[in-house]
Design a protein around this motif. Structure first.
Motif, mmCIF file in Angstrom:
data_model
loop_
_atom_site.group_PDB
_atom_site.id
_atom_site.type_symbol
_atom_site.label_atom_id
_atom_site.label_comp_id
_atom_site.label_asym_id
_atom_site.label_seq_id
_atom_site.Cartn_x
_atom_site.Cartn_y
_atom_site.Cartn_z
ATOM 1 N N VAL A 105 48.304 63.355 -57.833
ATOM 2 C CA VAL A 105 47.660 64.637 -57.534
ATOM 3 C C VAL A 105 46.750 65.093 -58.672
ATOM 4 N N GLY A 106 47.206 64.955 -59.903
ATOM 5 C CA GLY A 106 46.413 65.421 -61.052
ATOM 6 C C GLY A 106 45.217 64.531 -61.380
ATOM 7 N N ASP A 107 45.272 63.247 -60.934
ATOM 8 C CA ASP A 107 44.193 62.307 -61.291
ATOM 9 C C ASP A 107 42.991 62.430 -60.357
ATOM 10 N N THR A 108 43.264 62.731 -59.101
ATOM 11 C CA THR A 108 42.161 62.912 -58.149
ATOM 12 C C THR A 108 41.378 64.142 -58.570
ATOM 13 N N PHE A 109 40.064 64.042 -58.538
ATOM 14 C CA PHE A 109 39.277 65.225 -58.916
ATOM 15 C C PHE A 109 38.253 65.531 -57.828
ATOM 16 N N ARG A 110 37.671 66.725 -57.902
ATOM 17 C CA ARG A 110 36.694 67.125 -56.901
ATOM 18 C C ARG A 110 35.317 67.221 -57.529
ATOM 19 N N TRP A 111 34.323 66.708 -56.799
ATOM 20 C CA TRP A 111 32.941 66.772 -57.275
ATOM 21 C C TRP A 111 32.059 66.964 -56.055
ATOM 22 N N LYS A 112 31.134 67.918 -56.136
ATOM 23 C CA LYS A 112 30.232 68.232 -55.002
ATOM 24 C C LYS A 112 31.042 68.526 -53.737
ATOM 25 N N GLY A 113 32.212 69.189 -53.932
ATOM 26 C CA GLY A 113 33.032 69.573 -52.784
ATOM 27 C C GLY A 113 33.803 68.437 -52.133
ATOM 28 N N GLU A 114 33.788 67.252 -52.761
ATOM 29 C CA GLU A 114 34.497 66.094 -52.196
ATOM 30 C C GLU A 114 35.599 65.639 -53.140
ATOM 31 N N ASN A 115 36.641 65.042 -52.562
ATOM 32 C CA ASN A 115 37.729 64.500 -53.385
ATOM 33 C C ASN A 115 37.404 63.077 -53.805
ATOM 34 N N VAL A 116 37.624 62.781 -55.075
ATOM 35 C CA VAL A 116 37.382 61.426 -55.572
ATOM 36 C C VAL A 116 38.710 60.837 -56.055
ATOM 37 N N ALA A 117 39.133 59.732 -55.431
ATOM 38 C CA ALA A 117 40.369 59.067 -55.850
ATOM 39 C C ALA A 117 40.020 58.055 -56.938
ATOM 40 N N THR A 118 40.565 58.268 -58.124
ATOM 41 C CA THR A 118 40.178 57.451 -59.284
ATOM 42 C C THR A 118 40.466 55.963 -59.073
ATOM 43 N N LEU A 119 41.577 55.657 -58.391
ATOM 44 C CA LEU A 119 41.945 54.243 -58.207
ATOM 45 C C LEU A 119 40.922 53.500 -57.352
ATOM 46 N N GLU A 120 40.427 54.177 -56.308
ATOM 47 C CA GLU A 120 39.464 53.514 -55.414
ATOM 48 C C GLU A 120 38.179 53.178 -56.158
ATOM 49 N N VAL A 121 37.719 54.127 -56.982
ATOM 50 C CA VAL A 121 36.468 53.911 -57.727
ATOM 51 C C VAL A 121 36.664 52.771 -58.728
ATOM 52 N N ALA A 122 37.814 52.772 -59.407
ATOM 53 C CA ALA A 122 38.101 51.717 -60.392
ATOM 54 C C ALA A 122 38.127 50.345 -59.715
ATOM 55 N N GLU A 123 38.686 50.320 -58.521
ATOM 56 C CA GLU A 123 38.794 49.076 -57.751
ATOM 57 C C GLU A 123 37.401 48.508 -57.457
ATOM 58 N N ILE A 124 36.454 49.376 -57.106
ATOM 59 C CA ILE A 124 35.078 48.954 -56.787
ATOM 60 C C ILE A 124 34.386 48.416 -58.054
ATOM 61 N N ILE A 125 34.521 49.142 -59.168
ATOM 62 C CA ILE A 125 33.842 48.714 -60.407
ATOM 63 C C ILE A 125 34.441 47.407 -60.927
ATOM 64 N N SER A 126 35.752 47.213 -60.665
ATOM 65 C CA SER A 126 36.422 45.978 -61.119
ATOM 66 C C SER A 126 35.827 44.729 -60.492
ATOM 67 N N MET A 127 35.058 44.894 -59.403
ATOM 68 C CA MET A 127 34.442 43.727 -58.748
ATOM 69 C C MET A 127 33.331 43.118 -59.600
ATOM 70 N N MET A 128 32.820 43.868 -60.595
ATOM 71 C CA MET A 128 31.749 43.334 -61.447
ATOM 72 C C MET A 128 32.298 42.219 -62.336
ATOM 73 N N ASP A 129 31.522 41.139 -62.486
ATOM 74 C CA ASP A 129 32.040 39.987 -63.249
ATOM 75 C C ASP A 129 32.280 40.302 -64.721
ATOM 76 N N PHE A 130 31.595 41.325 -65.262
ATOM 77 C CA PHE A 130 31.784 41.606 -66.696
ATOM 78 C C PHE A 130 32.964 42.546 -66.973
ATOM 79 N N ALA A 131 33.552 43.114 -65.917
ATOM 80 C CA ALA A 131 34.608 44.128 -66.121
ATOM 81 C C ALA A 131 35.986 43.483 -66.161
ATOM 82 N N GLN A 132 36.656 43.637 -67.280
ATOM 83 C CA GLN A 132 38.027 43.124 -67.378
ATOM 84 C C GLN A 132 39.022 44.200 -66.968
ATOM 85 N N GLU A 133 38.794 45.441 -67.425
ATOM 86 C CA GLU A 133 39.683 46.543 -67.076
ATOM 87 C C GLU A 133 38.851 47.788 -66.877
ATOM 88 N N VAL A 134 39.221 48.583 -65.881
ATOM 89 C CA VAL A 134 38.451 49.792 -65.583
ATOM 90 C C VAL A 134 39.407 50.960 -65.397
#
Length: 619
Positions: A480-509
């Protein structure tokens, strides 16, 4: 005979139709049923133990010692400790406290020790004296430690040899001033007021202390205090009852583990996973545990081969660290068949199976203080469990902005629709009581929701947002505390990290929200650890997040780090990073800004920073 054959063919046809319809309409029926029956069996087992006088994990341990005294229980740094060895050694610890201590049954003793056989000898020895044992996190600072010792009203503190180096004299003096006895796992003592344990162990017999000391009158009494990670303020001590230790001990057997299995345990013993699912689970099976001082990604598979390991416990990012190791020819040469744990990300899960072979990964959901755990018994990638035909899971509609549940006009909670994040709430009942936190009435009360669906019902607020899909699978969305709101929308931190982790240069996000002057809510920021020999590519990352994420979820800032800060349980630290924000004056590491005109993440200079803060560049 023709009548009989008609009957038989009708029955056979009926069975075929039934099986086919089940497969179509209830594809997980059999798995749900088997899991439901296994759970029933576990509950029946605990009741049977109670009828036979087994009311604590020590009672269960002693039963195993009697049945199989010479079976290896622990293997540590090559040394084997049988069930009988651990029993006798822990008897000596109990004898020392009986002869030299001045504590009574029901008192609390705090344990500050790293992993090793002595942790278990002392834990079991104290339990045989009828003490409540409080496990302290060896990674927290003395101010927090003092707070923990005071919270649980410990009468004594046992400090492991490995912790002596990092402890200040001042801390020990503070503890003594609070009338707490201090015992060291060392032969020399810094002052006459501090007791030493090892030298006394040889002076006492290894006979059991009187059994009435460890006798449990009520299985709902506290056996252990285990501290939550304390990601919000000071750690809180969750009460672990005798009943809970016995119920938790069935974790591995629900995954199909047996007494011949060999467990590999690398997690800190003071944490609920390692002690309840690991050690207690090992006792329940009568199995062997290969115990490590610390997790080592480079030694992991060599150890598994050397000790013929068949199952292990993981948490948080542990499996990612194994995948980050250089590939080897013998990656699939091992006998591991079961992995139980929580916190593995879907992308890591897939990579792990492809690389290390068909290991059954049982992702579970549970919390130190929670009353409910569920298990992904179907091994479906990404899910933390499922609400099968035979189980009820309640996800409540939740307002992330106000951080509260959404209620209808009658003041009752609403259920979250399928596919949308909801707050997991667990009904508190006679069978599943919430034991709360020690010495912290307010925190215990804060975790409870009253009159949720009907007048007088009580639910435990887990603080976790989950999503249930159409098939009933549950996915972890965010804290609950990790999810944040921006532009009136909820952003789940894990989902965003999961997407960025797809980059070949990213070891940990690690993704978190940062406050920006004159903006409501928080905007996304990603801390990235680069893979060795890879460089950050701002243009490619820009294109990637624009392709995969809605505009409100695209992180506006990136911070490149040498190493990710993690908690002792392999979870990412977010609070600290969020507080540091994105000011290049304060942060020496490379910072990047998502700059739309350039279609790239560009270095965040002081000039650019000023333009963002002043509002000249709009976010």
């Amino acid at each position: 005979p023709s009548m009989l054959s008609t009957w038989l063919s009708t029955i056979a046809g009926g069975i075929v139709v039934l099986c086919v319809s089940l497969k179509i309409f209830l594809p997980y029926f059999w798995e749900d049923l088997i899991y439901f029956l296994r759970q029933k069996r576990s509950k029946a087992r605990v009741k049977k133990w109670a009828r036979n006088g087994i009311l604590s994990i020590i009672d269960l341990f002693l039963q195993k010692v009697e049945k199989n005294p010479h079976k290896p229980f622990l293997i540590y740094e090559g040394t084997v400790y049988t069930y009988q060895d651990v029993d006798r050694r822990s008897n000596r610890v109990a004898q020392v406290f009986l002869q030299y201590g001045n504590l009574k049954k029901g008192d609390t003793v705090a344990l500050l020790m790293g992993n090793g056989p002595d942790f278990i000898h002392v834990w079991f020895g104290l339990a045989k004296m009828g003490f409540i044992v409080a496990f302290l996190n060896i990674n927290i600072h003395s101010r927090s430690l003092l707070h923990c010792i005071n919270t649980c009203a410990a009468k004594a503190l046992v400090i492991g040899e490995d912790c002596l180096g990092s402890i200040e004299k001042e801390f020990i003096l503070n503890v003594l001033e609070n009338n707490v006895d201090v015992w060291l796992m060392s032969t020399s003592s810094p002052s006459q007021h501090v007791h030493t344990l090892p030298d006394k162990l040889d002076k006492v017999p290894d006979n059991p202390v009187p059994s009435h000391l460890r006798a449990v009158t009520d299985p709902r009494n506290a056996a252990l205090y285990i501290f939550t990670s304390g990601s919000t303020g000071f750690p809180k001590a969750a009460i672990i009852t005798h009943l809970r230790t016995l119920v938790s001990s069935s974790g591995f057997s629900q995954c199909g583990a047996v007494s011949q299995d060999i467990m590999y345990l690398t997690l800190p013993l003071y944490h609920s996973s390692a002690c309840l699912l690991g050690i207690c689970g090992c006792i329940q099976l009568g199995a062997t545990c290969v115990l490590k001082k610390k997790f080592s990604a480079s030694q992991f598979w060599n150890d598994c081969r050397k000790y013929k390991v068949t199952m292990f416990l993981y948490i948080g990012e542990l499996c990612r660290y194994l995948c980050n190791q250089p590939c080897k020819e013998e990656d699939r040469v091992h006998e591991v068949r079961i992995a139980l744990g929580n916190g593995i990300r879907p992308s890591v899960w897939k990579e792990f199976l492809m690389r290390f072979g068909p290991i059954k990964i049982f992702e579970f959901y549970g919390s130190t203080e929670g009353t409910l755990g569920f298990l992904n018994y179907t091994n479906k990638i990404g899910a933390v469990g499922r609400a099968g035909i035979f189980s009820k899971v309640r996800l409540l509609k939740y307002d992330i902005w106000k951080q509260e549940v959404i209620k209808d006009e009658n003041g009752r909670c609403k259920k979250a629709p399928r596919g949308k994040p909801g707050l997991l709430a667990v009904q508190v009942t006679e069978d599943a009581p919430f034991s709360g936190y020690v010495g912290n009435k307010d925190a215990s009360e804060k975790k409870l929701l009253h009159h949720v669906f009907v007048e007088g019902d009580v639910y435990l607020d887990t603080g976790d947002l989950l999503v249930m899909d159409e098939e009933g699978f549950l996915y972890f969305n965010d804290r609950v505390g990790d999810t944040f709101r921006w532009k009136g929308e909820n952003v789940a931190t894990l989902e965003v990290a999961e997407i960025i982790s797809m980059m070949d240069f990213a070891q940990e996000v690690n993704v978190y929200g940062v406050s920006v002057k004159n903006y409501e809510g928080r905007t996304g920021m990603a801390a990235i650890v680069l893979k060795p020999h890879y460089a950050f590519n701002g243009e490619r990352l820009y294109k990637h997040v624009v392709d995969f994420l809605p505009s409100y979820a695209q992180p506006r800032f990136v911070r490149i780090m040498d190493a990710m800060q993690i908690t002792a349980t392999f979870k990412h630290q977010k609070m600290h990073l969020a507080n540091e924000g994105f000011n290049p004056e304060i942060i020496s590491e490379p910072l990047y800004f998502m700059y739309e005109p350039a279609h790239s993440y560009v270095p965040l200079t002081r000039e650019l920073y000023q333009k963002v803060i002043s509002g000249e560049i709009r976010l």
